[in-house]
Write a protein that holds these residues in place. Structure first.
Motif, PDB file in Angstrom:
ATOM      1  N   PRO A  80     -11.880  17.279   1.599  1.00 31.67           N
ATOM      2  CA  PRO A  80     -11.193  18.556   1.328  1.00 31.67           C
ATOM      3  C   PRO A  80     -10.654  19.174   2.613  1.00 31.67           C
ATOM      4  O   PRO A  80     -11.330  19.159   3.646  1.00 31.67           O
ATOM      5  CB  PRO A  80     -12.293  19.418   0.706  1.00 31.67           C
ATOM      6  CG  PRO A  80     -13.219  18.428   0.068  1.00 31.67           C
ATOM      7  CD  PRO A  80     -13.223  17.239   0.990  1.00 31.67           C
ATOM      8  N   GLY A  81      -9.425  19.668   2.533  1.00 32.48           N
ATOM      9  CA  GLY A  81      -8.761  20.226   3.699  1.00 32.48           C
ATOM     10  C   GLY A  81      -7.941  19.224   4.470  1.00 32.48           C
ATOM     11  O   GLY A  81      -7.182  19.599   5.372  1.00 32.48           O
ATOM     12  N   GLY A  82      -8.076  17.956   4.120  1.00 30.82           N
ATOM     13  CA  GLY A  82      -7.357  16.902   4.811  1.00 30.82           C
ATOM     14  C   GLY A  82      -5.930  16.738   4.310  1.00 30.82           C
ATOM     15  O   GLY A  82      -5.460  17.495   3.450  1.00 30.82           O
ATOM     16  N   SER A  83      -5.263  15.721   4.858  1.00 33.88           N
ATOM     17  CA  SER A  83      -3.859  15.470   4.539  1.00 33.88           C
ATOM     18  C   SER A  83      -3.632  13.998   4.221  1.00 33.88           C
ATOM     19  O   SER A  83      -4.356  13.124   4.717  1.00 33.88           O
ATOM     20  CB  SER A  83      -2.966  15.853   5.731  1.00 33.88           C
ATOM     21  OG  SER A  83      -3.063  17.228   6.033  1.00 33.88           O
ATOM     22  N   LEU A  84      -2.630  13.763   3.406  1.00 31.20           N
ATOM     23  CA  LEU A  84      -2.137  12.422   3.119  1.00 31.20           C
ATOM     24  C   LEU A  84      -0.626  12.492   2.954  1.00 31.20           C
ATOM     25  O   LEU A  84      -0.097  13.538   2.552  1.00 31.20           O
ATOM     26  CB  LEU A  84      -2.739  11.854   1.829  1.00 31.20           C
ATOM     27  CG  LEU A  84      -4.178  11.343   1.839  1.00 31.20           C
ATOM     28  CD1 LEU A  84      -4.603  10.984   0.416  1.00 31.20           C
ATOM     29  CD2 LEU A  84      -4.336  10.157   2.764  1.00 31.20           C
ATOM     30  N   ARG A  85       0.051  11.379   3.212  1.00 27.94           N
ATOM     31  CA  ARG A  85       1.470  11.288   2.933  1.00 27.94           C
ATOM     32  C   ARG A  85       1.717  10.096   2.032  1.00 27.94           C
ATOM     33  O   ARG A  85       1.404   8.967   2.398  1.00 27.94           O
ATOM     34  CB  ARG A  85       2.312  11.164   4.196  1.00 27.94           C
ATOM     35  CG  ARG A  85       3.797  11.285   3.901  1.00 27.94           C
ATOM     36  CD  ARG A  85       4.655  11.279   5.138  1.00 27.94           C
ATOM     37  NE  ARG A  85       4.966   9.936   5.617  1.00 27.94           N
ATOM     38  CZ  ARG A  85       6.070   9.606   6.272  1.00 27.94           C
ATOM     39  NH1 ARG A  85       6.968  10.536   6.546  1.00 27.94           N
ATOM     40  NH2 ARG A  85       6.259   8.373   6.690  1.00 27.94           N
ATOM     41  N   LEU A  86       2.273  10.379   0.877  1.00 32.28           N
ATOM     42  CA  LEU A  86       2.639   9.329  -0.067  1.00 32.28           C
ATOM     43  C   LEU A  86       4.091   8.932   0.145  1.00 32.28           C
ATOM     44  O   LEU A  86       4.930   9.766   0.487  1.00 32.28           O
ATOM     45  CB  LEU A  86       2.443   9.799  -1.505  1.00 32.28           C
ATOM     46  CG  LEU A  86       1.063  10.339  -1.875  1.00 32.28           C
ATOM     47  CD1 LEU A  86       1.030  10.697  -3.370  1.00 32.28           C
ATOM     48  CD2 LEU A  86      -0.030   9.377  -1.526  1.00 32.28           C
ATOM     49  N   SER A  87       4.369   7.654  -0.085  1.00 30.23           N
ATOM     50  CA  SER A  87       5.730   7.145  -0.011  1.00 30.23           C
ATOM     51  C   SER A  87       6.071   6.428  -1.296  1.00 30.23           C
ATOM     52  O   SER A  87       5.206   5.824  -1.934  1.00 30.23           O
ATOM     53  CB  SER A  87       5.876   6.162   1.160  1.00 30.23           C
ATOM     54  OG  SER A  87       5.586   6.774   2.392  1.00 30.23           O
ATOM     55  N   CYS A  88       7.333   6.486  -1.670  1.00 24.69           N
ATOM     56  CA  CYS A  88       7.830   5.771  -2.843  1.00 24.69           C
ATOM     57  C   CYS A  88       9.145   5.129  -2.446  1.00 24.69           C
ATOM     58  O   CYS A  88      10.136   5.826  -2.223  1.00 24.69           O
ATOM     59  CB  CYS A  88       8.012   6.711  -4.017  1.00 24.69           C
ATOM     60  SG  CYS A  88       8.800   5.939  -5.443  1.00 24.69           S
ATOM     61  N   ALA A  89       9.144   3.808  -2.377  1.00 22.07           N
ATOM     62  CA  ALA A  89      10.335   3.060  -1.993  1.00 22.07           C
ATOM     63  C   ALA A  89      11.003   2.500  -3.236  1.00 22.07           C
ATOM     64  O   ALA A  89      10.346   1.862  -4.073  1.00 22.07           O
ATOM     65  CB  ALA A  89       9.955   1.937  -1.042  1.00 22.07           C
ATOM     66  N   ALA A  90      12.304   2.722  -3.336  1.00 25.79           N
ATOM     67  CA  ALA A  90      13.076   2.269  -4.486  1.00 25.79           C
ATOM     68  C   ALA A  90      13.922   1.064  -4.121  1.00 25.79           C
ATOM     69  O   ALA A  90      14.442   0.960  -3.018  1.00 25.79           O
ATOM     70  CB  ALA A  90      13.970   3.393  -4.989  1.00 25.79           C
ATOM     71  N   SER A  91      14.057   0.154  -5.067  1.00 22.47           N
ATOM     72  CA  SER A  91      14.924  -1.014  -4.889  1.00 22.47           C
ATOM     73  C   SER A  91      15.528  -1.374  -6.242  1.00 22.47           C
ATOM     74  O   SER A  91      15.145  -0.828  -7.275  1.00 22.47           O
ATOM     75  CB  SER A  91      14.133  -2.200  -4.320  1.00 22.47           C
ATOM     76  OG  SER A  91      13.092  -2.577  -5.199  1.00 22.47           O
ATOM     77  N   LEU A 107      10.049   0.706  -8.215  1.00 18.78           N
ATOM     78  CA  LEU A 107       9.470   1.736  -7.369  1.00 18.78           C
ATOM     79  C   LEU A 107       8.088   1.296  -6.916  1.00 18.78           C
ATOM     80  O   LEU A 107       7.274   0.861  -7.732  1.00 18.78           O
ATOM     81  CB  LEU A 107       9.348   3.053  -8.138  1.00 18.78           C
ATOM     82  CG  LEU A 107      10.637   3.612  -8.727  1.00 18.78           C
ATOM     83  CD1 LEU A 107      10.336   4.791  -9.640  1.00 18.78           C
ATOM     84  CD2 LEU A 107      11.589   4.026  -7.624  1.00 18.78           C
ATOM     85  N   VAL A 108       7.834   1.417  -5.619  1.00 20.79           N
ATOM     86  CA  VAL A 108       6.535   1.043  -5.077  1.00 20.79           C
ATOM     87  C   VAL A 108       5.976   2.224  -4.287  1.00 20.79           C
ATOM     88  O   VAL A 108       6.568   2.649  -3.294  1.00 20.79           O
ATOM     89  CB  VAL A 108       6.641  -0.189  -4.163  1.00 20.79           C
ATOM     90  CG1 VAL A 108       5.277  -0.527  -3.567  1.00 20.79           C
ATOM     91  CG2 VAL A 108       7.193  -1.384  -4.944  1.00 20.79           C
ATOM     92  N   GLU A 109       4.833   2.727  -4.766  1.00 24.43           N
ATOM     93  CA  GLU A 109       4.177   3.844  -4.086  1.00 24.43           C
ATOM     94  C   GLU A 109       3.146   3.313  -3.095  1.00 24.43           C
ATOM     95  O   GLU A 109       2.573   2.229  -3.294  1.00 24.43           O
ATOM     96  CB  GLU A 109       3.462   4.767  -5.069  1.00 24.43           C
ATOM     97  CG  GLU A 109       4.375   5.425  -6.090  1.00 24.43           C
ATOM     98  CD  GLU A 109       4.124   4.894  -7.474  1.00 24.43           C
ATOM     99  OE1 GLU A 109       4.322   5.650  -8.442  1.00 24.43           O
ATOM    100  OE2 GLU A 109       3.733   3.725  -7.601  1.00 24.43           O
ATOM    101  N   SER A 110       2.892   4.102  -2.071  1.00 21.92           N
ATOM    102  CA  SER A 110       1.849   3.772  -1.108  1.00 21.92           C
ATOM    103  C   SER A 110       1.364   5.058  -0.458  1.00 21.92           C
ATOM    104  O   SER A 110       2.002   6.104  -0.601  1.00 21.92           O
ATOM    105  CB  SER A 110       2.360   2.798  -0.044  1.00 21.92           C
ATOM    106  OG  SER A 110       3.439   3.369   0.665  1.00 21.92           O
ATOM    107  N   ASN A 169      16.087   4.742   0.948  1.00 18.56           N
ATOM    108  CA  ASN A 169      15.807   4.817  -0.499  1.00 18.56           C
ATOM    109  C   ASN A 169      14.343   5.139  -0.759  1.00 18.56           C
ATOM    110  O   ASN A 169      13.699   4.523  -1.626  1.00 18.56           O
ATOM    111  CB  ASN A 169      16.200   3.509  -1.191  1.00 18.56           C
ATOM    112  CG  ASN A 169      17.669   3.203  -1.040  1.00 18.56           C
ATOM    113  OD1 ASN A 169      18.521   4.067  -1.247  1.00 18.56           O
ATOM    114  ND2 ASN A 169      17.982   1.986  -0.649  1.00 18.56           N
ATOM    115  N   THR A 170      13.848   6.095  -0.025  1.00 16.47           N
ATOM    116  CA  THR A 170      12.425   6.420  -0.078  1.00 16.47           C
ATOM    117  C   THR A 170      12.240   7.928  -0.225  1.00 16.47           C
ATOM    118  O   THR A 170      12.962   8.714   0.384  1.00 16.47           O
ATOM    119  CB  THR A 170      11.714   5.929   1.186  1.00 16.47           C
ATOM    120  OG1 THR A 170      11.860   4.506   1.292  1.00 16.47           O
ATOM    121  CG2 THR A 170      10.222   6.264   1.150  1.00 16.47           C
TER     122      THR A 170
END
Length: 122
Positions: free
Chosen positions: A14-25, A4-7, A76-77
């Protein structure tokens, strides 16, 4: 084995946004449910959100209405969209895959990513 690799972590105001991803192999046929956890300094690792293979979801009370977990089975994410971030969301975020999603609860597997740091600060 599952890798699993997160990014997607980083520093946000504060008040902002982020998107995390986790790719599986790897042995991805063993992946059913997936979850995001976080661990802040001096605190225990806690569940943030989890999603079943059928895209049922569960969230911790502290992130409900602000975070959204989703998955792309073709890639696979799994993703974690984090909006309206607060300083208390600051933590290392970890992906867990291959657990069991039952009765609205997520039961972890032994497969963890390396973690990605999220810092919410002005």
């Amino acid at each position: 084995q599952v890798q699993l690799v997160e990014s997607g972590g980083g520093l946000v105001q504060p008040g902002g946004s982020l998107r995390l991803s986790c790719a599986a192999s790897g042995s991805i046929f063993s992946i059913n449910a997936m979850g995001w956890y976080r661990q802040a300094p001096g605190k225990q690792r806690e569940l943030v959100a989890a999603i079943s293979s059928a895209s049922s979801t569960t969230y911790s009370d502290s992130v409900k209405g602000r975070f959204t977990i989703s998955r792309d089975n073709a890639k696979n994410t799994v993703y974690l969209q984090m909006n309206s971030l607060k300083p208390e969301d600051t933590a290392v975020y970890y992906c867990n895959a291959g657990g069991v999603f039952s009765g609205g609860n997520y039961y972890i597997s032994n497969y963890w990513g390396q973690g990605t740091q999220v810092t919410v600060s002005s």
